[in-house]
Design an enzyme around this catalytic site. Sequence first.
Site, PDB file in Angstrom:
ATOM      1  N   HIS A 123      40.997  36.954  39.447  1.00 58.60           N
ATOM      2  CA  HIS A 123      41.979  35.891  38.800  1.00 58.60           C
ATOM      3  C   HIS A 123      43.273  36.257  38.693  1.00 58.60           C
ATOM      4  O   HIS A 123      44.193  35.408  38.817  1.00 58.60           O
ATOM      5  CB  HIS A 123      41.310  35.838  37.268  1.00 58.60           C
ATOM      6  N   GLY A 131      40.694  30.166  44.201  1.00 57.22           N
ATOM      7  CA  GLY A 131      40.066  31.156  45.048  1.00 57.22           C
ATOM      8  C   GLY A 131      39.223  30.816  46.085  1.00 57.22           C
ATOM      9  O   GLY A 131      38.377  30.033  46.017  1.00 57.22           O
TER      10      GLY A 131
HETATM   11  P1  AMP Z   1      36.295  31.056  37.107  1.00 50.93           P
HETATM   12  O1  AMP Z   1      36.743  31.814  36.200  1.00 50.93           O
HETATM   13  O2  AMP Z   1      35.009  31.951  37.789  1.00 50.93           O
HETATM   14  O3  AMP Z   1      35.705  29.718  37.059  1.00 50.93           O
HETATM   15  O4  AMP Z   1      37.278  31.110  38.301  1.00 50.93           O
HETATM   16  C1  AMP Z   1      38.579  30.908  38.440  1.00 50.93           C
HETATM   17  C2  AMP Z   1      39.374  30.746  39.378  1.00 50.93           C
HETATM   18  O5  AMP Z   1      39.489  32.150  40.032  1.00 50.93           O
HETATM   19  C3  AMP Z   1      38.739  30.107  40.692  1.00 50.93           C
HETATM   20  O6  AMP Z   1      39.495  29.430  41.390  1.00 50.93           O
HETATM   21  C4  AMP Z   1      37.849  31.011  41.467  1.00 50.93           C
HETATM   22  O7  AMP Z   1      37.939  30.622  42.929  1.00 50.93           O
HETATM   23  C5  AMP Z   1      38.889  32.242  41.549  1.00 50.93           C
HETATM   24  N1  AMP Z   1      38.045  33.557  41.869  1.00 50.93           N
HETATM   25  C6  AMP Z   1      37.079  34.081  41.151  1.00 50.93           C
HETATM   26  N2  AMP Z   1      36.801  35.357  41.734  1.00 50.93           N
HETATM   27  C7  AMP Z   1      37.856  35.520  42.659  1.00 50.93           C
HETATM   28  C8  AMP Z   1      37.843  36.727  43.484  1.00 50.93           C
HETATM   29  N3  AMP Z   1      37.087  37.515  43.763  1.00 50.93           N
HETATM   30  N4  AMP Z   1      38.814  36.485  44.364  1.00 50.93           N
HETATM   31  C9  AMP Z   1      39.781  35.398  44.385  1.00 50.93           C
HETATM   32  N5  AMP Z   1      39.720  34.369  43.622  1.00 50.93           N
HETATM   33  C10 AMP Z   1      38.861  34.406  42.546  1.00 50.93           C
END
Ligand code: AMP
Length: 281
Positions: free
Chosen positions: A37, A147
């Site tokens: 994030h 991401g």
């Molecule tokens: P989430 O909180 O899981 O909904 O993720 C929020 C954002 O962070 C989304 O755009 C995800 O794709 C991105 N994200 C989550 N994990 C990763 C990671 N390991 N590397 C890059 N982006 C990430």
Amino acid sequence: MQVIDGIPQMQRASDEARCAGLKIGFVPTMGCLHPGHLSLIRRARELSQLVVVSIFVNPTQFGPQEDYQRYPRDLARDSQLVRETGGDILFVPSAEQMYPPGHSTFVEVEGLSQVLCGASRPGHFRGVATVVTKLFNIVKPHVAIFGQKDAQQAIVIRRMAADLNQDVDIVVAPTVREPDGLAMSSRNQYLSPQERQQATVLSRALGWARSRIESGERRAGVLVEGMRQMIAAIPGAQIDYVAIVDGQGLQPLEQLAGEVLIALAVRFGQARLIDNLMVRV
Ligand code: AMP
């Protein structure tokens, strides 16, 4: 850093920033922030002058048997991380505000939402598309960062933004990994120490596929079968899918050509983990 929990207050802050000529960069998250994030926040910092991060565990993207209730939440820690990483506004709306009684409008990206994760999580991408549209209408960003870790989500959102003429650039940032290759995820917390160790098979399987492709392999069936065998050799790993699809329409491929998405979803105990690799052949 300012913390805003009201929708009208967030809209006003964005209007003021736009009037002042500032470019707004937006990173939507569900919190429990990790370096993946934070890399998106840093990217937003590079691309814009006002960085807005949202934390909202969106109930409409969880199925009835899924982990909405027990999804990890830690606002105090998260807000410290956003502040340290250079966020200007942390937007934390409540579920009651986002979905008041009578809420009945949803956004559905047909086709792309039904395959891969959409096949095993019916309604998931409808919830994602709906909440991201709502957040775009509230935060009014010029650019939003997602991401590559959630490759299908990024593809669905790009399609949605184009189809609905949403006036926002969609940027996709690379997957951030642990030193042993495991893609960072809030859901890694669900893993027992043994499962955490076993879960490295996802990135190892993708790495194997990449090396076979570099050696000239183009048959999707051979690559899928090799990855399935590697994962099936791990006791307790339950494969949801191992797929090789075209990187835009997400349709299955027999022969690799063009932009190709290799995507996996595997369950370890309480955790359903995903990972992927995008290659140009
Ligand atoms: P989430 O909180 O899981 O909904 O993720 C929020 C954002 O962070 C989304 O755009 C995800 O794709 C991105 N994200 C989550 N994990 C990763 C990671 N390991 N590397 C890059 N982006 C990430």
